[in-house]
Design a protein around this motif. Structure first.
Motif, PDB file in Angstrom:
ATOM      1  N   UNK A 174      34.492  36.260  36.065  1.00 38.70           N
ATOM      2  CA  UNK A 174      34.153  36.530  37.633  1.00 38.70           C
ATOM      3  C   UNK A 174      33.640  38.060  37.808  1.00 38.70           C
ATOM      4  N   UNK A 175      34.419  38.953  37.245  1.00 39.93           N
ATOM      5  CA  UNK A 175      34.067  40.288  37.331  1.00 39.93           C
ATOM      6  C   UNK A 175      32.559  40.628  36.807  1.00 39.93           C
ATOM      7  N   UNK A 176      32.203  40.197  35.523  1.00 38.37           N
ATOM      8  CA  UNK A 176      31.157  40.502  34.892  1.00 38.37           C
ATOM      9  C   UNK A 176      30.025  39.663  35.955  1.00 38.37           C
ATOM     10  N   UNK A 177      30.402  38.624  36.435  1.00 39.18           N
ATOM     11  CA  UNK A 177      29.265  37.834  37.134  1.00 39.18           C
ATOM     12  C   UNK A 177      28.981  38.753  38.562  1.00 39.18           C
ATOM     13  N   UNK A 178      29.828  39.711  39.006  1.00 36.25           N
ATOM     14  CA  UNK A 178      29.638  40.406  40.161  1.00 36.25           C
ATOM     15  C   UNK A 178      28.870  41.848  39.687  1.00 36.25           C
ATOM     16  N   UNK A 235      24.458  47.553  42.399  1.00 32.01           N
ATOM     17  CA  UNK A 235      24.258  46.511  41.531  1.00 32.01           C
ATOM     18  C   UNK A 235      25.655  45.993  40.714  1.00 32.01           C
ATOM     19  N   UNK A 236      26.798  46.453  41.143  1.00 28.19           N
ATOM     20  CA  UNK A 236      28.013  45.968  40.868  1.00 28.19           C
ATOM     21  C   UNK A 236      29.014  45.883  41.942  1.00 28.19           C
ATOM     22  N   UNK A 237      29.919  44.942  42.098  1.00 30.64           N
ATOM     23  CA  UNK A 237      30.659  44.689  43.140  1.00 30.64           C
ATOM     24  C   UNK A 237      31.590  45.754  43.263  1.00 30.64           C
ATOM     25  N   UNK A 238      31.569  46.344  44.465  1.00 30.65           N
ATOM     26  CA  UNK A 238      32.685  47.498  44.635  1.00 30.65           C
ATOM     27  C   UNK A 238      34.180  46.911  44.535  1.00 30.65           C
ATOM     28  N   UNK A 239      34.941  47.703  44.113  1.00 30.18           N
ATOM     29  CA  UNK A 239      36.481  47.383  43.976  1.00 30.18           C
ATOM     30  C   UNK A 239      37.321  48.706  44.554  1.00 30.18           C
ATOM     31  N   UNK A 240      37.939  48.503  45.575  1.00 29.19           N
ATOM     32  CA  UNK A 240      38.383  49.856  46.449  1.00 29.19           C
ATOM     33  C   UNK A 240      39.445  49.226  47.313  1.00 29.19           C
ATOM     34  N   UNK A 241      40.064  50.180  48.076  1.00 28.31           N
ATOM     35  CA  UNK A 241      41.063  49.957  49.093  1.00 28.31           C
ATOM     36  C   UNK A 241      40.468  48.838  50.241  1.00 28.31           C
ATOM     37  N   UNK A 242      39.171  48.681  50.467  1.00 36.13           N
ATOM     38  CA  UNK A 242      38.553  47.669  51.383  1.00 36.13           C
ATOM     39  C   UNK A 242      38.594  46.425  51.051  1.00 36.13           C
ATOM     40  N   UNK A 243      38.369  46.463  49.556  1.00 37.69           N
ATOM     41  CA  UNK A 243      38.168  44.978  49.024  1.00 37.69           C
ATOM     42  C   UNK A 243      39.312  44.300  48.639  1.00 37.69           C
ATOM     43  N   UNK A 244      40.320  45.161  48.200  1.00 40.38           N
ATOM     44  CA  UNK A 244      41.618  44.594  47.511  1.00 40.38           C
ATOM     45  C   UNK A 244      41.066  44.146  46.198  1.00 40.38           C
ATOM     46  N   UNK A 245      41.922  43.081  45.625  1.00 35.01           N
ATOM     47  CA  UNK A 245      41.816  42.725  44.509  1.00 35.01           C
ATOM     48  C   UNK A 245      40.921  41.327  44.431  1.00 35.01           C
ATOM     49  N   UNK A 246      39.503  41.695  44.252  1.00 34.71           N
ATOM     50  CA  UNK A 246      38.649  40.526  44.251  1.00 34.71           C
ATOM     51  C   UNK A 246      38.829  39.574  43.310  1.00 34.71           C
ATOM     52  N   UNK A 247      38.697  39.868  41.896  1.00 31.99           N
ATOM     53  CA  UNK A 247      39.046  39.104  40.963  1.00 31.99           C
ATOM     54  C   UNK A 247      40.173  38.627  40.188  1.00 31.99           C
TER      55      UNK A 247
END
Length: 370
Positions: free
Chosen positions: A289-293, A271-283
């Motif tokens: 935008x981070x809260x929206x995720x 229920x929350x966007x992942x942020x790791x090595x596979x995603x890179x800097x999403x926001x």
């Protein structure tokens, strides 16, 4: 030979067995002292272990379809740079192949339906992605010639392939059987993976300065499909569903775009966007935008739309039980929420194959054909 073929798996198993027997047979000869026998023993053990690991890995991959091809396994994309010649009547979808559905009479579209392999090019996002479109038998029958059909976007997890939805999760076959048995209305399925900007896991986010993945799924994809197939353009005509990362995306898109999708189903979703090595800097430092995720934050602070949600978890085996309970608690009217909670079930295809049939029935009850 393909990564998931029987020949590759059988060859790996045979090789592992032969190497094991060779190790047993040759071990007495290699029991002497000296560097050569030591190297021989190490070499035999190493190649035998590698062969056993390969056989087990191939068997697991064949069962769960983590990777659909050798190129997918090694991070290579075979179909990058596809030139899209747009068909008449649609500027965003091109059919590049067809295949039968794995059902009795599946060779005839009017009996078993059809799966079309397509390339979709997003008009606003600029993203081009391969997808599979399942068309039910009724789509090809004369008495339904003037009817539109409801449609659902179906996403696999990351880093899965769209083929997983056909071979492993059996969406077309399940949809066919549920409609044939009268449990759900005929429905078009648009099946693809969330990784439309490979190899990056974008979490269905419009990344500042990067790929506009949310725009592709929420706007470009339904528009392109409605222009190509007999699918309505209103929210009541469209649903979204998926597993794992695809489940998060389905809930997120349905939550933030109630004017486009009437329902969203997340199987084993988080229920929350992942942020790791596979995603890179999403926001890129954008706190809004981070809260929206964060779907739980969005339920607390956003305006509730007239959307239906289905979430699934299990009491033992899934890591999203707490989050799922929070999601259910936070949904406010006029939105509605339903759930499937298994006594036990892990984050795998076996669990999702127990949830997809009732999930399709649930979705079919919430969509309309115009």
């Amino acid at each position: 030979m393909g990564l998931t073929s029987d020949k590759v798996l059988v060859s790996a198993v045979v090789l592992a067995v032969v190497l094991f027997l060779a190790t047993v047979w040759l071990w007495p000869r290699l029991a002497r002292r000296g560097w050569r026998p030591v190297v021989g023993r190490v070499g035999l053990l190493l190649v035998t272990q590698v062969a056993l690991f390969a056989a087990v890995g191939l068997a697991a991959n064949r069962s769960f379809l983590f990777y659909g091809s050798w190129a997918d396994l090694f991070g290579q994309e075979q179909e990058m740079g596809v030139v899209v010649d747009h068909a008449a009547g649609s500027k965003d979808v091109r059919v590049v192949g067809t295949q039968a559905v794995d059902v009795p009479g599946g060779g005839r579209p009017s009996v078993g339906g059809q799966i079309q392999k397509v390339v979709v090019e997003g008009e606003r996002s600029g993203i081009a992605s391969q997808a599979y479109v399942y068309l039910p038998p009724e789509y090809f029958q004369e008495k339904y010639a003037k009817r539109t059909f409801p449609a659902a976007v179906v996403l696999t997890g990351y880093p899965g392939t769209a083929e997983n939805l056909i071979k492993g999760l059996k969406y077309p076959r399940t949809a066919y059987l549920q409609a044939k048995e009268g449990r759900m209305q005929p429905m078009i399925l648009v099946m693809l993976r969330p990784t439309v900007a490979p190899p990056r896991d974008t979490e269905c986010v419009d990344i500042p300065g990067g790929p506009r993945v949310e725009t592709f799924f929420a706007e470009d994809l339904p528009k392109a499909v409605s222009e190509t197939y007999r699918v309505g353009t209103k929210a009541r005509n469209w649903g979204f569903m998926g597993n794992s990362t695809g489940g998060y995306c389905a809930l997120k898109i349905a939550l933030h775009h109630p004017d486009r999708f009437a329902a969203g189903a997340g199987f084993s979703a988080y229920y929350k966007a992942a942020e790791d090595v596979t995603t890179g800097d999403l926001f890129h430092g954008d706190a809004a935008l981070r809260r929206r995720g964060d779907l739980l934050w969005s339920l607390d602070h956003g305006k509730a739309g007239n959307t239906s949600f289905l979430v699934t978890t299990s009491k033992k085996g899934e890591g999203n039980l707490k989050g799922t309970r929070e999601f259910i608690r936070k949904v406010r009217s006029p939105a509605q929420v339903s759930s499937i909670v298994l006594d036990s079930g892990g984050h795998n295809f076996n669990t999702w194959n127990r949830e997809i049939p009732p999930g399709l029935v649930w979705l079919g009850e919430r969509l309309r054909a115009d």
